[in-house]
Write a protein that holds these residues in place. Structure first.
Motif, short mmCIF file in Angstrom:
data_model
loop_
_atom_site.label_atom_id
_atom_site.label_comp_id
_atom_site.label_asym_id
_atom_site.label_seq_id
_atom_site.Cartn_x
_atom_site.Cartn_y
_atom_site.Cartn_z
N LEU A 15 5.28 -5.16 6.22
CA LEU A 15 4.96 -5.92 7.43
C LEU A 15 4.99 -5.04 8.66
O LEU A 15 4.13 -5.14 9.54
N LEU A 16 5.99 -4.16 8.75
CA LEU A 16 6.07 -3.26 9.90
C LEU A 16 4.86 -2.33 9.95
O LEU A 16 4.30 -2.08 11.03
N GLU A 17 4.43 -1.84 8.80
CA GLU A 17 3.25 -0.97 8.76
C GLU A 17 1.98 -1.75 9.07
O GLU A 17 1.06 -1.22 9.72
N LEU A 18 1.91 -3.00 8.60
CA LEU A 18 0.74 -3.83 8.87
C LEU A 18 0.52 -4.00 10.37
O LEU A 18 -0.62 -4.04 10.85
N ALA A 19 1.62 -4.08 11.12
CA ALA A 19 1.52 -4.29 12.57
C ALA A 19 0.78 -3.16 13.27
O ALA A 19 0.27 -3.36 14.38
N THR A 20 0.69 -1.98 12.65
CA THR A 20 0.02 -0.84 13.28
C THR A 20 -1.41 -0.65 12.78
O THR A 20 -2.16 0.13 13.36
N LEU A 21 -1.77 -1.33 11.69
CA LEU A 21 -3.10 -1.17 11.11
C LEU A 21 -4.13 -2.00 11.87
O LEU A 21 -3.79 -3.04 12.45
N PRO A 22 -5.41 -1.59 11.89
CA PRO A 22 -5.94 -0.38 11.25
C PRO A 22 -5.99 0.83 12.18
O PRO A 22 -6.48 1.88 11.78
N LEU A 23 -5.51 0.68 13.43
CA LEU A 23 -5.62 1.78 14.39
C LEU A 23 -4.75 2.96 14.02
O LEU A 23 -5.11 4.11 14.23
N LYS A 24 -3.57 2.67 13.46
CA LYS A 24 -2.67 3.73 13.02
C LYS A 24 -2.35 3.53 11.55
O LYS A 24 -2.35 2.41 11.05
N GLY A 25 -2.01 4.62 10.89
CA GLY A 25 -1.68 4.53 9.47
C GLY A 25 -2.92 4.60 8.60
O GLY A 25 -4.05 4.70 9.07
N ASP A 26 -2.70 4.56 7.30
CA ASP A 26 -3.76 4.67 6.30
C ASP A 26 -3.93 3.32 5.62
O ASP A 26 -3.06 2.88 4.86
N VAL A 27 -5.05 2.65 5.90
CA VAL A 27 -5.29 1.31 5.38
C VAL A 27 -5.28 1.29 3.85
O VAL A 27 -4.70 0.39 3.24
N LEU A 28 -5.91 2.27 3.22
CA LEU A 28 -5.98 2.28 1.77
C LEU A 28 -4.63 2.63 1.14
O LEU A 28 -4.26 2.06 0.10
N HIS A 29 -3.91 3.57 1.74
CA HIS A 29 -2.59 3.91 1.21
C HIS A 29 -1.67 2.71 1.29
O HIS A 29 -0.89 2.45 0.36
N TRP A 30 -1.75 1.96 2.37
CA TRP A 30 -0.93 0.75 2.55
C TRP A 30 -1.27 -0.28 1.47
O TRP A 30 -0.37 -0.88 0.86
N GLN A 31 -2.56 -0.48 1.21
CA GLN A 31 -2.95 -1.44 0.18
C GLN A 31 -2.53 -0.97 -1.21
O GLN A 31 -2.17 -1.80 -2.06
N ARG A 32 -2.56 0.34 -1.45
CA ARG A 32 -2.12 0.85 -2.75
C ARG A 32 -0.63 0.60 -2.94
O ARG A 32 -0.21 0.22 -4.05
N ARG A 33 0.16 0.81 -1.90
CA ARG A 33 1.60 0.55 -1.99
C ARG A 33 1.86 -0.93 -2.26
O ARG A 33 2.72 -1.29 -3.07
N LEU A 34 1.11 -1.79 -1.57
CA LEU A 34 1.29 -3.22 -1.77
C LEU A 34 0.89 -3.62 -3.19
O LEU A 34 1.58 -4.40 -3.86
N ALA A 35 -0.23 -3.06 -3.66
CA ALA A 35 -0.68 -3.35 -5.02
C ALA A 35 0.35 -2.89 -6.05
O ALA A 35 0.64 -3.59 -7.03
N ASP A 36 0.93 -1.71 -5.84
CA ASP A 36 1.94 -1.20 -6.77
C ASP A 36 3.17 -2.10 -6.78
O ASP A 36 3.81 -2.28 -7.82
#
Length: 254
Positions: A15-36
């Motif tokens: 959730l904390l990382e979502l608050a910075t997306l998509p301007l900051k962070g890696d959208v695909l890496h975040w989704q991969r972590r969530l999927a895992d």
């Protein structure tokens, strides 16, 4: 650390990382972590409450829905949600699911922000939805050689047709669905009365019963109830408003 505590921490971090997306962070890496995290919860350790694991998986997909709402207009989301079904198992897809992420990386390189459909509760069409300033694309990803002839019947044909229809509709605002024609119309919708909602929640919080209601019309009320309120107390409140005939009673639980 228990599974429950670990899962709480995982959701908190996502959730904390979502608050910075998509301007900051890696959208695909975040989704991969969530999927895992979903895959891990699909095969919990021995002794883990299955209902709790299922609830954790649902909450993870709800978090992914936050990315959908961040990127896509509400009308687009509704169009992509027209074919609901049970959440797809990610672990059972194996290398096919990894293939979906490979295609998502390629789509990202073309200037689209990819959303992996199976990690959300909202997207019921395709495997990937790619968003850009010019609109959306819907992709079906098949990890096998393309057939010599395009299928016109069966599951693959239906999947392709759904994707093509939603793309056509979102591009042209009209699509022939065989037995009917769906067309979008521009119209002004009333703005939510946030002051009334704020007042309702404040009264609910200060109520000894943990309940409060707001009348939206003769047979339409908005009910708020805290976790300490009993069903009997909510029922009393509804009877006071004389709206038991109305079965569609939205509620806000905190």
């Amino acid at each position: 650390m228990s599974d429950s505590a670990t899962w709480d921490q995982t959701r908190h971090e996502l959730l904390l990382e979502l608050a910075t997306l998509p301007l900051k962070g890696d959208v695909l890496h975040w989704q991969r972590r969530l999927a895992d995290a979903i895959i891990e919860a699909e095969g919990p350790t021995v002794g883990t409450d299955k209902a709790e694991a299922k609830w954790h998986r649902h909450l993870l997909r709800v978090i992914a829905d936050g990315l959908v709402h961040e990127l896509l207009p509400e009308h687009t989301i509704r169009s992509l949600s027209r074919h609901p079904g049970p959440p797809a198992s990610l672990s059972s897809q194996g290398v096919d699911f990894d293939f979906v992420f490979e295609q998502a990386h390629k789509l990202y390189g073309l200037g689209f922000i990819p959303i992996i459909a199976d990690i959300t509760t909202l997207i019921g069409v395709g495997d990937i939805v790619g968003w850009s300033g010019g609109g959306v694309v819907v992709l079906e990803c098949k990890n096998r050689p393309a057939p010599l002839r395009e299928s016109t019947t069966g599951r693959l044909a239906r999947q392709r047709q759904r994707g093509e229809q939603v793309e056509t509709y979102l591009t042209t605002s009209i699509v022939d669905e065989g037995d009917s024609v769906r067309q979008a119309h521009t119209m002004s919708l009333p703005s939510p009365d946030w002051a009334a909602v704020t007042d309702l929640l404040e009264r609910c919080d200060g109520s000894s019963s943990g309940t409060a209601a707001y009348s939206l019309g003769p047979s339409d009320i908005l009910v708020a109830a805290t976790s300490r309120a009993t069903p009997e107390q909510v029922g009393v409140l509804m009877r006071e408003f004389g709206s038991l005939r109305a079965q569609r009673l939205p509620s806000i639980l905190n």
